[in-house]
Each structure stands twice: as structure tokens, then as C-alpha cells.
Design a protein around this motif. Structure first.
Motif, PDB file in Angstrom:
ATOM      1  N   PHE A 136     -15.924   6.096  19.149  1.00 36.02           N
ATOM      2  CA  PHE A 136     -16.696   5.234  20.040  1.00 36.02           C
ATOM      3  C   PHE A 136     -16.143   5.394  21.452  1.00 36.02           C
ATOM      4  CE2 PHE A 136     -13.291   2.558  18.326  1.00 36.02           C
ATOM      5  CZ  PHE A 136     -12.795   1.893  19.433  1.00 36.02           C
ATOM      6  N   GLY A 137     -16.767   4.726  22.410  1.00 36.23           N
ATOM      7  CA  GLY A 137     -16.311   4.779  23.783  1.00 36.23           C
ATOM      8  C   GLY A 137     -15.739   3.451  24.232  1.00 36.23           C
ATOM      9  N   ALA A 138     -14.891   3.486  25.252  1.00 34.93           N
ATOM     10  CA  ALA A 138     -14.320   2.271  25.824  1.00 34.93           C
ATOM     11  C   ALA A 138     -14.092   2.491  27.309  1.00 34.93           C
ATOM     12  CB  ALA A 138     -13.001   1.908  25.138  1.00 34.93           C
ATOM     13  N   LEU A 139     -14.086   1.402  28.058  1.00 34.18           N
ATOM     14  CA  LEU A 139     -13.768   1.474  29.484  1.00 34.18           C
ATOM     15  C   LEU A 139     -13.372   0.094  29.977  1.00 34.18           C
ATOM     16  CD1 LEU A 139     -16.331   0.080  31.216  1.00 34.18           C
ATOM     17  CD2 LEU A 139     -17.415   2.246  30.670  1.00 34.18           C
ATOM     18  N   SER A 140     -12.729   0.083  31.122  1.00 35.57           N
ATOM     19  CA  SER A 140     -12.408  -1.157  31.822  1.00 35.57           C
ATOM     20  C   SER A 140     -13.261  -1.199  33.078  1.00 35.57           C
ATOM     21  CB  SER A 140     -10.920  -1.198  32.182  1.00 35.57           C
ATOM     22  OG  SER A 140     -10.618  -2.367  32.918  1.00 35.57           O
ATOM     23  N   ALA A 141     -14.122  -2.196  33.182  1.00 36.80           N
ATOM     24  CA  ALA A 141     -15.103  -2.244  34.259  1.00 36.80           C
ATOM     25  C   ALA A 141     -14.639  -3.133  35.397  1.00 36.80           C
ATOM     26  CB  ALA A 141     -16.442  -2.759  33.732  1.00 36.80           C
TER      27      ALA A 141
END
Length: 201
Positions: A136-141
């Protein structure tokens, strides 16, 4: 009508795609390439764009976090870099499993061209990489960029987060929850991110 996004699913790396420039006519080029395939000049241009877009608040550690994976770059017809983002591999421990995750970093659009679809074009390319290569994908926005990601289907993690530090697990109660892409996880179990210098998320 908005820009056409790349198709979901497994994509090729190192491909150039021509895309209509929504404003001002002409044709932009969307390129995906691994860090190793970028020239020193291309890397300098990406770093300069990030410094400009973040108004100088983009550190050497932030830049390092965006290297070693696949970059998406949008250039105009003259070769000027308009937008950039990258996805790198990280390991996340969840419910006893170590998962290979595509972590999005260093997303930026030239300040005078923001809110014109370029960020969406970059994200479409990175999401295609995530779909083909990661669990899956992840990020800090940032607060400014969160709307873009949520509108594209990224979802805020509802559980707690921590990191696997040099001395063992470290809770991160003060961190904003990451946004996830294509994840089917039980929020009753904590997400433990791999350790790194600088910001963990």
C-alpha cells in the motif's frame, strides 16, 4: 475538464508521457524514472523546485528521504521542471507483519503554477507505481496539500503510530496521522514505521 490521469495498475518505469498543458497551451511531459536514472542537473532542478515551493523550509534530510526510489517529473515544452514527487520503499510493522510500503515524498509544484492539475499528474504516476510494487502507499501531508490527497482517495489512518528506533519501539503520539493508499489494515493495531534521521513521518 481536468487532466487525464495515468491508468491504475502496473506501469513501466522510465517512460515519458506527453500530457496537454491545461493552461497556456502546449504540451507538458510526464516522466517517471529511478533516482539512478536522473542526471545531476535533473536532481539539482528538483531540489531547487522543492526549495522554492517550500519557501526554504526543505532540509537536506527531507531531500535525502525522497531519493532512492521512483520520481515523477513534469516538464514543459522547453524542458523546465514544473512539478516533482517521488515514492520510496519503507518497511512498516503492523499486526506482526513487516509490510513493504511505497512512501510518497518531495511532492511540489512550482508556486506560480499550483492548483492547475500538475500535482494530480504527479500523484497519478506515483500511485501507479505503488499499485504495481507495494502492499500500500503512505505519506505525511502538509495542511496545504492534504486536500489534494484526500480528493484522490487517500485516507487518514485512524489508529496510532510509532517507530522502530535503535533502542526498540518508540510511540509517536504527537505525530499527525499518515494518509494511506490502498490499505486494508486494522486500526486497533499500531503502525510502526522504520527509523530514519530527520522526520520519521
Amino acid at each position: 475538464m481536468g487532466p487525464t490521469l495515468p491508468p491504475r495498475g502496473r506501469g513501466q518505469i522510465g517512460v515519458r508521457t506527453q500530457i496537454p498543458a491545461e493552461y497556456g497551451g502546449g504540451v507538458n511531459t510526464l516522466r517517471t524514472a529511478h533516482t539512478s536514472a536522473l542526471t545531476a542537473a535533473e536532481l539539482r532542478a528538483a531540489r531547487a523546485l522543492l526549495d522554492e515551493a517550500f519557501d526554504g523550509d526543505f532540509s537536506d534530510q527531507d531531500w535525502d528521504h525522497g531519493l532512492g526510489g521512483v520520481h515523477a517529473l513534469v516538464h514543459d515544452g522547453t524542458g523546465t521542471l514544473l512539478a516533482h514527487g517521488s515514492v520510496v520503499q519503507r518497511r512498516i510493522l503492523h499486526n506482526g507483519r513487516s509490510l513493504r510500503v511505497g512512501y510518497v515524498e518531495a511532492v511540489a509544484v512550482r508556486p506560480d503554477l499550483q492548483r492547475r492539475g500538475l500535482g494530480g499528474q504527479v500523484m497519478g504516476a506515483l500511485e501507479q507505481v505503488i499499485d504495481g510494487a507495494y502492499a500500500f502507499g503512505a505519506l505525511s501531508a502538509s495542511s496545504e496539500g492534504e486536500g489534494l490527497y484526500l480528493a484522490r482517495g487517500w485516507a487518514e489512518w485512524k489508529g496510532t503510530v510509532g517507530a522502530l528506533g535503535p533502542q526498540g519501539p518508540v510511540p509517536l503520539p504527537d505525530e499527525d496521522p499518515p494518509l494511506l493508499w490502498g490499505a486494508d489494515l486494522d486500526p486497533s493495531y499500531e503502525l510502526f514505521f522504520d527509523w530514519r534521521d530527520g522526520d520519521i513521518l
